[in-house]
Design a protein around this motif. Structure first.
Motif, PDB file in Angstrom:
ATOM      1  N   ARG A 169       0.828  -1.204   0.000  1.00 53.36           N
ATOM      2  CA  ARG A 169       0.000   0.000   0.000  1.00 53.36           C
ATOM      3  C   ARG A 169       0.867   1.262   0.000  1.00 53.36           C
ATOM      4  NH1 ARG A 169      -3.267  -3.187   3.514  1.00 53.36           N
ATOM      5  NH2 ARG A 169      -2.397  -2.146   5.350  1.00 53.36           N
ATOM      6  N   LYS A 170       1.986   1.168   0.686  1.00 56.46           N
ATOM      7  CA  LYS A 170       2.906   2.310   0.735  1.00 56.46           C
ATOM      8  C   LYS A 170       3.513   2.564  -0.648  1.00 56.46           C
ATOM      9  CE  LYS A 170       6.538   4.057   3.714  1.00 56.46           C
ATOM     10  NZ  LYS A 170       7.903   3.541   3.717  1.00 56.46           N
ATOM     11  N   ARG A 172       2.097   1.745  -3.524  1.00 53.72           N
ATOM     12  CA  ARG A 172       1.018   2.306  -4.352  1.00 53.72           C
ATOM     13  C   ARG A 172       0.860   3.802  -4.077  1.00 53.72           C
ATOM     14  NH1 ARG A 172      -4.730   0.906  -5.307  1.00 53.72           N
ATOM     15  NH2 ARG A 172      -4.283   1.291  -7.477  1.00 53.72           N
ATOM     16  N   TYR A 173       0.970   4.132  -2.802  1.00 51.54           N
ATOM     17  CA  TYR A 173       0.835   5.531  -2.419  1.00 51.54           C
ATOM     18  C   TYR A 173       1.901   6.379  -3.117  1.00 51.54           C
ATOM     19  CZ  TYR A 173       1.158   9.733   0.493  1.00 51.54           C
ATOM     20  OH  TYR A 173       1.204  11.030   0.921  1.00 51.54           O
ATOM     21  N   SER A 177       0.949   9.069  -5.969  1.00 51.29           N
ATOM     22  CA  SER A 177       1.282  10.454  -5.647  1.00 51.29           C
ATOM     23  C   SER A 177       2.027  11.100  -6.804  1.00 51.29           C
ATOM     24  CB  SER A 177       2.173  10.552  -4.413  1.00 51.29           C
ATOM     25  OG  SER A 177       1.543   9.979  -3.324  1.00 51.29           O
ATOM     26  N   ALA A 277      -5.717   5.357  -3.519  1.00 53.16           N
ATOM     27  CA  ALA A 277      -4.311   5.077  -3.227  1.00 53.16           C
ATOM     28  C   ALA A 277      -3.595   6.316  -2.723  1.00 53.16           C
ATOM     29  CB  ALA A 277      -3.623   4.554  -4.483  1.00 53.16           C
ATOM     30  N   LEU A 278      -4.274   7.472  -2.795  1.00 48.21           N
ATOM     31  CA  LEU A 278      -3.612   8.732  -2.443  1.00 48.21           C
ATOM     32  C   LEU A 278      -3.618   9.029  -0.945  1.00 48.21           C
ATOM     33  CD1 LEU A 278      -4.596  11.116  -5.335  1.00 48.21           C
ATOM     34  CD2 LEU A 278      -2.399  10.028  -4.887  1.00 48.21           C
ATOM     35  N   THR A 279      -4.267   8.137  -0.160  1.00 50.08           N
ATOM     36  CA  THR A 279      -4.173   8.324   1.280  1.00 50.08           C
ATOM     37  C   THR A 279      -3.543   7.084   1.863  1.00 50.08           C
ATOM     38  OG1 THR A 279      -6.427   7.495   1.408  1.00 50.08           O
ATOM     39  CG2 THR A 279      -6.136   9.867   1.565  1.00 50.08           C
ATOM     40  N   LEU A 280      -2.644   7.307   2.744  1.00 49.59           N
ATOM     41  CA  LEU A 280      -2.023   6.176   3.421  1.00 49.59           C
ATOM     42  C   LEU A 280      -2.900   5.829   4.608  1.00 49.59           C
ATOM     43  CD1 LEU A 280       1.790   6.699   3.708  1.00 49.59           C
ATOM     44  CD2 LEU A 280       0.553   4.856   2.581  1.00 49.59           C
TER      45      LEU A 280
END
Lengths: 345, 546
Positions: A169-170, A172-173, A177, A277-280
């Motif tokens: 997930r990180k 993807r972030y 971004s 994906a723009l929020t962790l």
């Protein structure tokens, strides 16, 4: 015209004459608009530092190389050197030959260097060492794209519902971004330096991710336990190539092709950032002890103030600093920072 | 380490692949259903070599164009060359003077273009080279000339006297940027950049474009661009147009024979008669300060200067003439922003229409031919007048006080803000804005002035006495006067075989055949073509529409 790009030095006369002509041609009935440039972008000047040496024997501008020699031989002392940032000019030996730089480092490296110097609307100062960062970045990207090609080739289809772990997930972030930042800057101020910085971050994330997830060799099919991670990795490379294609088109093509991308990356479409994906979902908060950052704690994004304080006190660095005492003061700013103050009694 | 392969080694390969792909009909045609996007970099002047000033905008443009294409837009991104102009001509002149043979501005220009295009290729820029524009080619400047003829028909292009800088040694007119400030024996003067000879002002007939007719539309257009143009650029455009609302006030100048600008500036005593009285209109944005006028100043170009010279004594005549000559070689920018506000008293006096006071009349370098070319000077309430008055020991009279009555140190600096009037007759006690309105309408009632809008923007002089530019498509006929070249005879081609070394005349006048032409109207055979060429800013004013 949708977008007209040029130097600030032409902001008055050329534009006023062009606008006047457009109005006249409009009045002749030849065109249906009377303002020529819907959007105008003016860029700043790239300047160079000149070095003027003034001694009893001489008063002239010298090149960087010559100055180094003069200083090393003791012929000239630093207080006889007058440095000034000004418009590049042949007579002041403060210019740089762009074509020579392209020959040496390649077009992509020079393009990125120019964009990386700062927001293009402002003046900036040329630094001959500045090209190294972008050059190394391209090289790392290229090497990584080549070496990890087997990891991401021929993956079975998987949708965004794939169950990614936190590291995935990180990653993807970081990738989304970049795509988001690139879109924003193209519509906004053209501060592409911030986009390139995101791409550099993404390369680091990718490297760390491959090592941490222990990905090796080709995918073993749908049963491969690392499939979600490979999928995230493939997507990161895909976004990197497509987001950087406008800026470093040659390397983007090469990296795209190396991983089996179909056709030209320029035909692959502009990457759309996935808002999800723009929020962790997990954030890292720095913890300061008496004003100095001593630790970071990981927490769910929406953790309450109490939960943050609890986690901060449980951190081993904080525990050690406290030595069993209670903190004098504890302030948690959700999403930002935790400050711990300990005063000697 | 010698084994290390060269990185990157793939750029030329991709540049070839892109070029090949562009040739495919599928990608060349405008695809249906795609949004069009037209993006353009300002065309470069082919100066010889690509530098950072090019690489930055082209990288921005290319990146934007590529991103738009990836977004599914059909992108138009041409490139071209703003190729006429002085640098190539000057480079050729220098080379010929150093003994070079076969050097020609056209050759230098085309060589530069070839080289710069190859450099752009190395950067991987994706310009639409099949739409390349050269402003110096007849297929382009034919339309530059066509547009000029349309302007001529509509009175947008017209002829009037223009002042140019002249170097008597090089026998040439000089552009403002070719004039340098030199110092000799502690005296500054304006000199030719090439030989250092002091330049002289000269008047020649020249073509002008009436851009001032478009001033309001050029201003209104900016309102729509505020969100999509840089704030600074919009502000600069506004400032260049320089619209200001103010008041015209008619002073009366008394012209007396033998008047002298030397000695104390005392108005003539009652009874000494003026031979003639001349109206002198001043423009001011601060009509509320009219009771504080202590002198009036006119620009050296003002037509009244000639009239005054017919009246003054020999000494004053000499001083004024020399001062005018010296000032006219300065750029207006230098005059307006200069630290040295200088002037010459004319010995004449101007009568203030509101209080009947007689104040001395100066010719001053800081007054430009903007508005009416004349200002009423109020040292107490205008910075420039304050500075000038201090230098020339002219009196100062306060007529506006602060609204809050706080004390002012007018010796130190002028009070330039609005306030409340004092010592201003019937207007005393009024706030500035109200006083301006009242004074304007009272003046209009008396036929001595009234409200006026002025622009800093001036009509655009486009005649250049140089070779490497677009010929002006008009014919001078001894009978018919100025006759436009008929459309079907366009383009008027710029001949190659021209001696472009400076002689004092437009190089085209030296060409054996260029000038010779039959008058299209009366067929007289001794008509001649206009031998000036256009300012290169004309060429670049429409290339984006080509």
């Amino acid at each position: 015209m949708d977008l007209y790009i040029g130097g600030r030095e032409h902001a008055i006369l050329h534009l006023i004459y062009a606008r006047f002509y457009t109005k006249f041609i409009h009045d002749l009935g030849l065109i249906g608009f009377d303002e020529p440039f819907t959007r105008m972008y003016t860029h700043g000047l790239i300047q160079g530092e000149s070095r003027r040496v003034v001694t009893d024997e001489m008063d002239r501008y010298v090149s960087e190389a010559e100055l180094e020699q003069m200083l090393a031989s003791g012929k000239v002392t630093e207080d006889q050197v007058f440095r000034r940032v000004e418009k590049m000019s042949k007579s002041k030996l403060n210019g740089a030959d762009v074509t020579e730089l392209v020959r040496q480092y390649g077009a992509d490296a020079v393009r990125l260097t120019i964009l990386f110097m700062g927001p293009a609307e402002a003046d900036s100062v040329w630094d001959a060492n500045g090209v190294k960062g972008p050059y190394n970045f391209l090289r790392r990207w290229y090497d990584l794209a080549l070496s990890s090609a087997p990891l991401v080739e021929d993956l079975p289809q998987m949708g965004p519902e794939a169950r990614l772990n936190a590291a995935g997930r990180k990653l993807r972030y970081a990738a989304h971004s970049l795509a988001d930042k690139a879109s924003v800057e193209f519509e906004g101020r053209f501060a592409f330096n911030t986009v390139i910085a995101k791409a550099m971050e993404l390369i680091n994330e990718i490297r760390g991710f491959i090592a941490a997830e222990n990905l090796t060799g080709p995918c073993k099919g749908t049963g491969d336990a690392g499939l979600p991670s490979r999928w995230a990795l493939a997507e990161a490379f895909d976004i990197l190539a497509r987001s950087m294609a406008p800026f470093a088109p040659h390397t983007a093509e090469e990296a795209w092709a190396a991983q089996g991308g179909k056709g030209s990356v320029l035909d692959a479409g502009w990457p759309k950032a996935d808002p999800a994906a723009l929020t962790l979902d997990e954030v890292e908060l720095p913890v300061t002890i008496n004003g100095k950052i001593k630790a970071t704690i990981k927490l769910p994004k929406d953790a309450s103030r109490e939960a943050i304080e609890h986690a901060a006190l449980a951190n081993e660095h904080v525990q050690r600093a406290l030595g069993g005492k209670k903190p004098t003061k504890l302030v948690a700013v959700p999403g930002r920072i935790v400050n711990v103050v300990i005063r000697e009694q | 380490m010698a084994e290390e392969t060269r990185f990157p080694d793939y750029e030329a390969k991709w540049q070839k692949a892109w070029a090949a792909a562009r040739k495919l009909p599928s990608s060349a045609a405008t695809a249906k259903g795609k949004q069009d996007f037209y993006i353009l970099s300002m065309f470069p002047y082919p100066s010889g070599k690509l530098h950072f000033g090019h690489a930055l905008p082209y990288t921005l443009t290319d990146s934007s164009a590529r991103s738009k294409r990836m977004n599914g837009c059909s992108v138009l991104n041409p490139m071209g060359w703003d190729a006429f102009g002085l640098p190539a001509e000057n480079a050729a002149i220098e080379a010929v003077r150093k003994g070079a043979k076969n050097v020609h501005p056209a050759r230098l220009t085309y060589e530069s273009i070839e080289y710069m295009r190859s450099q752009m290729g190395a950067f991987g820029y994706s310009f639409d080279w099949d739409r390349e524009v050269y402003t110096c080619r007849a297929d382009y400047y034919k339309w530059t000339q066509w547009l000029f003829l349309r302007m001529l028909e509509r009175g947008v292009a017209y002829r009037k006297k223009a002042r140019v800088n002249w170097c008597n040694d090089c026998k040439t007119t000089l552009a403002n940027e070719q004039v340098e400030t030199h110092v000799r024996d502690g005296e500054e003067f304006q000199a030719c950049f090439r030989c250092g000879t002091p330049v002289e002002p000269r008047e020649i007939d020249a073509w002008f474009l009436r851009i001032t007719e478009y001033a309001d539309r050029l201003l209104q257009g900016l309102d729509k661009l505020e969100k999509t143009w840089p704030e600074l650029v919009v502000a600069q455009q506004r400032n260049w147009i320089g619209r200001s609302e103010g008041v015209n006030i008619d002073f009366a100048v008394e012209l007396r024979p033998g008047a002298s600008g030397s000695g104390p500036l005392k108005p003539p005593t009652e009874g000494s008669t003026a031979v003639e009285t001349e109206k002198l209109t001043v423009f001011t944005t601060r009509a509320d300060t009219v009771f504080g006028v202590t002198y009036v100043a006119i620009a050296p170009e003002h037509p009244l200067v000639e009239r005054i010279l017919k009246f003054v004594d020999a000494r004053t005549h000499k001083r004024i003439t020399e001062f005018v000559r010296e000032t006219l070689t300065m750029t207006e920018q230098d005059r307006a922003s200069g630290d040295d506000k200088e002037g010459v008293p004319t010995g004449m006096f101007a009568v203030n229409p509101l209080n009947g006071e007689k104040v001395p009349l100066f010719v001053a370098n800081y007054v430009l031919m903007y508005g009416t070319g004349a200002v009423m000077a109020v040292p107490a309430h205008d910075e420039r007048d304050h500075e000038f008055a201090r230098g020339y020991r002219l009196p100062m009279k306060q007529v506006v006080k602060r609204a809050d009555d706080k004390a002012l140190d007018l010796k130190k600096e002028a009070f330039t803000e609005h306030g409340v009037l004092l010592d201003s007759g019937d207007y005393s006690g009024l706030p500035s804005a109200e006083a301006i309105a009242r004074i304007a309408s009272d003046l209009a009632g008396k036929g001595k002035g009234g409200k006026q809008v002025n622009y800093k923007l001036r009509d655009w002089g486009i005649s250049r006495q140089r070779y490497w530019g677009c010929p002006i498509p008009v014919i001078h006929c001894p009978d018919c006067g100025i006759v436009p070249v008929p459309d079907q005879d366009l383009p008027v081609r710029l001949p190659d075989d021209v001696d472009f070394l400076p002689t004092g005349q437009s190089p085209l006048t030296l060409h054996p055949d260029f000038q010779k032409v039959k008058c299209p109207r009366c067929s007289r055979t001794d008509a001649r073509r206009d031998t000036d060429t256009m300012d290169t800013f004309v060429d670049s004013s429409w290339y984006f529409l080509r």
